[in-house]
Design a protein around this motif. Structure first.
Motif, PDB file in Angstrom:
ATOM      1  N   GLY A 248       0.764  -1.278   0.031  1.00  0.00           N
ATOM      2  CA  GLY A 248       0.188   0.093   0.150  1.00  0.00           C
ATOM      3  C   GLY A 248       0.816   1.370   0.028  1.00  0.00           C
ATOM      4  O   GLY A 248       0.271   2.411  -0.074  1.00  0.00           O
ATOM      5  N   ARG A 249       2.284   1.188   0.041  1.00  0.00           N
ATOM      6  CA  ARG A 249       2.915   2.247   0.281  1.00  0.00           C
ATOM      7  C   ARG A 249       3.831   2.397  -1.212  1.00  0.00           C
ATOM      8  O   ARG A 249       4.646   3.498  -1.197  1.00  0.00           O
ATOM      9  CB  ARG A 249       3.967   2.389   1.548  1.00  0.00           C
ATOM     10  CG  ARG A 249       3.123   2.313   2.572  1.00  0.00           C
ATOM     11  CD  ARG A 249       4.150   1.605   3.840  1.00  0.00           C
ATOM     12  NE  ARG A 249       5.272   2.471   3.821  1.00  0.00           N
ATOM     13  CZ  ARG A 249       6.298   2.175   4.751  1.00  0.00           C
ATOM     14  NH1 ARG A 249       6.192   1.106   5.179  1.00  0.00           N
ATOM     15  NH2 ARG A 249       7.381   2.895   4.642  1.00  0.00           N
ATOM     16  N   ASN A 264      -7.596  -5.991  -5.257  1.00  0.00           N
ATOM     17  CA  ASN A 264      -6.240  -5.325  -4.507  1.00  0.00           C
ATOM     18  C   ASN A 264      -6.364  -3.654  -4.775  1.00  0.00           C
ATOM     19  O   ASN A 264      -5.797  -2.919  -3.994  1.00  0.00           O
ATOM     20  CB  ASN A 264      -5.134  -6.094  -5.238  1.00  0.00           C
ATOM     21  CG  ASN A 264      -4.759  -7.185  -4.576  1.00  0.00           C
ATOM     22  OD1 ASN A 264      -5.139  -7.505  -3.640  1.00  0.00           O
ATOM     23  ND2 ASN A 264      -3.909  -8.309  -5.353  1.00  0.00           N
ATOM     24  N   ILE A 265      -6.870  -3.373  -5.981  1.00  0.00           N
ATOM     25  CA  ILE A 265      -7.004  -1.856  -6.264  1.00  0.00           C
ATOM     26  C   ILE A 265      -7.659  -1.332  -5.322  1.00  0.00           C
ATOM     27  O   ILE A 265      -7.639  -0.189  -4.566  1.00  0.00           O
ATOM     28  CB  ILE A 265      -7.422  -1.679  -7.740  1.00  0.00           C
ATOM     29  CG1 ILE A 265      -6.296  -2.125  -8.790  1.00  0.00           C
ATOM     30  CG2 ILE A 265      -7.942  -0.274  -7.784  1.00  0.00           C
ATOM     31  CD1 ILE A 265      -6.746  -2.090 -10.197  1.00  0.00           C
ATOM     32  N   GLY A 268      -6.146  -0.982  -1.951  1.00  0.00           N
ATOM     33  CA  GLY A 268      -5.218   0.072  -1.869  1.00  0.00           C
ATOM     34  C   GLY A 268      -3.708  -0.731  -1.935  1.00  0.00           C
ATOM     35  O   GLY A 268      -2.709   0.102  -1.904  1.00  0.00           O
ATOM     36  N   TYR A 269      -3.611  -1.713  -2.423  1.00  0.00           N
ATOM     37  CA  TYR A 269      -2.436  -2.524  -2.451  1.00  0.00           C
ATOM     38  C   TYR A 269      -1.931  -2.379  -3.726  1.00  0.00           C
ATOM     39  O   TYR A 269      -0.744  -2.596  -4.261  1.00  0.00           O
ATOM     40  CB  TYR A 269      -2.651  -4.144  -2.295  1.00  0.00           C
ATOM     41  CG  TYR A 269      -3.038  -4.440  -0.723  1.00  0.00           C
ATOM     42  CD1 TYR A 269      -2.514  -3.821   0.278  1.00  0.00           C
ATOM     43  CD2 TYR A 269      -4.068  -5.257  -0.527  1.00  0.00           C
ATOM     44  CE1 TYR A 269      -2.790  -4.155   1.519  1.00  0.00           C
ATOM     45  CE2 TYR A 269      -4.302  -5.529   0.644  1.00  0.00           C
ATOM     46  CZ  TYR A 269      -3.860  -5.023   1.832  1.00  0.00           C
ATOM     47  OH  TYR A 269      -4.248  -5.274   3.074  1.00  0.00           O
ATOM     48  N   GLN A 270      -2.749  -2.150  -4.868  1.00  0.00           N
ATOM     49  CA  GLN A 270      -2.225  -2.155  -6.356  1.00  0.00           C
ATOM     50  C   GLN A 270      -3.044  -1.013  -6.867  1.00  0.00           C
ATOM     51  O   GLN A 270      -3.878  -0.583  -6.540  1.00  0.00           O
ATOM     52  CB  GLN A 270      -2.732  -3.323  -7.151  1.00  0.00           C
ATOM     53  CG  GLN A 270      -2.274  -3.419  -8.571  1.00  0.00           C
ATOM     54  CD  GLN A 270      -2.807  -4.763  -9.291  1.00  0.00           C
ATOM     55  OE1 GLN A 270      -2.373  -5.753  -8.585  1.00  0.00           O
ATOM     56  NE2 GLN A 270      -2.725  -4.690 -10.650  1.00  0.00           N
ATOM     57  N   THR A 271      -2.122  -0.129  -7.614  1.00  0.00           N
ATOM     58  CA  THR A 271      -2.516   1.396  -8.340  1.00  0.00           C
ATOM     59  C   THR A 271      -3.496   1.094  -9.404  1.00  0.00           C
ATOM     60  O   THR A 271      -4.538   1.374  -9.521  1.00  0.00           O
ATOM     61  CB  THR A 271      -1.593   2.084  -8.515  1.00  0.00           C
ATOM     62  OG1 THR A 271      -0.504   2.127  -7.558  1.00  0.00           O
ATOM     63  CG2 THR A 271      -1.690   3.424  -8.969  1.00  0.00           C
ATOM     64  N   ASN A 323      -8.509   1.840 -12.520  1.00  0.00           N
ATOM     65  CA  ASN A 323      -7.934   2.210 -11.296  1.00  0.00           C
ATOM     66  C   ASN A 323      -9.398   2.245 -10.241  1.00  0.00           C
ATOM     67  O   ASN A 323     -10.539   1.834 -10.670  1.00  0.00           O
ATOM     68  CB  ASN A 323      -7.500   3.784 -11.653  1.00  0.00           C
ATOM     69  CG  ASN A 323      -8.389   4.740 -12.061  1.00  0.00           C
ATOM     70  OD1 ASN A 323      -9.620   4.789 -11.845  1.00  0.00           O
ATOM     71  ND2 ASN A 323      -7.719   5.647 -12.977  1.00  0.00           N
ATOM     72  N   SER A 324      -8.846   2.741  -9.052  1.00  0.00           N
ATOM     73  CA  SER A 324     -10.007   2.747  -8.029  1.00  0.00           C
ATOM     74  C   SER A 324     -11.362   3.646  -8.619  1.00  0.00           C
ATOM     75  O   SER A 324     -12.279   3.428  -7.982  1.00  0.00           O
ATOM     76  CB  SER A 324      -9.401   3.258  -7.070  1.00  0.00           C
ATOM     77  OG  SER A 324      -8.745   4.721  -6.825  1.00  0.00           O
TER      78      SER A 324
END
Length: 344
Positions: A248-249, A264-265, A268-271, A323-324
């Motif tokens: 997430g970072r 995962n998006i 917040g783990y994948q952009t 994306n998110s």
């Protein structure tokens, strides 16, 4: 008074009846062959990655809709097995072969074998290199690489980047990498971006990225962004990042819009991931195969791609970023993934 028929007349009648019987048989066979559906062989690499199950189902459905029969074989990532499967399909009389090559070079033997029996070959998603390939149907993989790199560099125009490509046996891995470098190289030249790790994997599988990234993170901590060749590799990268408390970072790009990648998006783990129009891809390949089996040239192959041997007529479809913010407007709206599968 009974009619007397000579032996010669009887013999003539028997021969005529035999000839008529043969002609009737031939006529029935010809009529039956006219009703035979074109048989389209679909040689696949593996079903281990989620997206290929979708390709398989969609291709089979599209061929059926267009009046053909899809004959499918999966090589389990074994190029020799794929060659034998091709041989069997050709012997059984398929009209066209559509191939997702296990190995970009070895699959050239499939093309050579098919041409010996006058069977045309369409390369699907992955390009078969250095042979007299007939047609190629795929997405624009250089553009996909550019989409991934552009998105991450807009967020982080400076920093340490990790690149994890697919296997060298798949030409798409080179094309994606070329797309990445089209975007990254000017920033590298300026000194804004430093590529701290750049490796090709052996397979398109999570364990590969986990191994590559874990080895790097054991000794070094500098990573701001990671670009992976597909979502399976991205999931392996996430596992390695979690172990080093970096999940997430770090910016992370994948490809294929797998369900877990979209989850995962959301988490917040994948952009981002890249959504390929697989339904359009399957339809384009099925439509081309049916037309070829009918003696027609596909009418929508307006470009060519150099495979090292010849300029191959091709269809290259465009992909899009997920994306998110746009999940509902892309993969959900397209019916590619159900909303409940992501958010539940």
């Amino acid at each position: 008074m009974a009619l007397q028929i000579s032996g010669t007349a009887k013999s003539f009648i028997r021969r005529s009846a035999q000839v008529l019987s043969i002609l009737c048989f031939v006529a029935i066979a010809v009529l039956a062959s006219c009703d035979m559906k074109p048989r389209i062989g679909f040689l696949m690499d593996s079903l281990e990655i989620e997206r290929w199950n979708k390709d398989k189902a969609l291709f089979e459905e599209k061929v059926k809709e267009l009046g053909g029969v899809a004959v499918i074989a999966v090589a389990d990532s074994d190029p020799d097995k794929q060659l034998e499967q091709a041989r069997q399909m050709i012997d059984e009389g398929v009209d066209v072969l559509v191939v997702v090559p296990v190995d970009l070079e070895k699959a050239g033997e499939i093309v050579k074998l098919a041409h010996q029996s006058f069977v045309p070959v369409i390369s699907y998603d992955r390009l078969i290199k250095n042979c007299n390939l007939d047609y190629y149907v795929s997405t624009d993989n250089i553009n996909i690489g550019e989409l991934q790199a552009n998105y991450l560099t807009k967020i982080s125009p400076q920093g340490n980047y990790v690149l994890i490509s697919g296997p060298t046996s798949d030409y798409n891995a080179y094309l994606l990498h070329l797309g990445w470098m089209n975007v990254l190289q000017p920033l590298i030249d300026k000194g804004d971006i430093n590529v701290v790790l750049d490796e090709f994997s052996e397979f398109w599988l999570p364990d590969e990225a986990y191994r590559i990234l874990s080895q790097y993170l054991k000794d070094k901590n500098e990573v701001d962004a990671i670009i992976c060749g597909n979502d399976a590799l991205a999931s392996g990268a996430i596992a390695a990042l979690k172990e080093h408390k970096k999940d997430g970072r770090v910016l992370l790009a994948g490809q294929d819009a797998d369900i877990q990648a979209v989850r995962n998006i959301v988490a917040g783990y994948q952009t981002i991931t890249i959504y390929k129009p697989i339904e359009s891809l399957a339809f384009a390949a099925a439509n081309a195969a049916i037309k070829i089996s009918d003696g027609e040239a596909p009418s929508n192959m307006h470009i060519t791609v150099n495979n090292g041997k010849r300029l191959v007529p091709a269809i290259l479809l465009q992909a899009s970023i997920v994306n998110s913010q746009n999940i509902k407007m892309t993969v959900i709206q397209e019916g590619y993934i159900g909303e409940q599968d992501i958010f539940n």
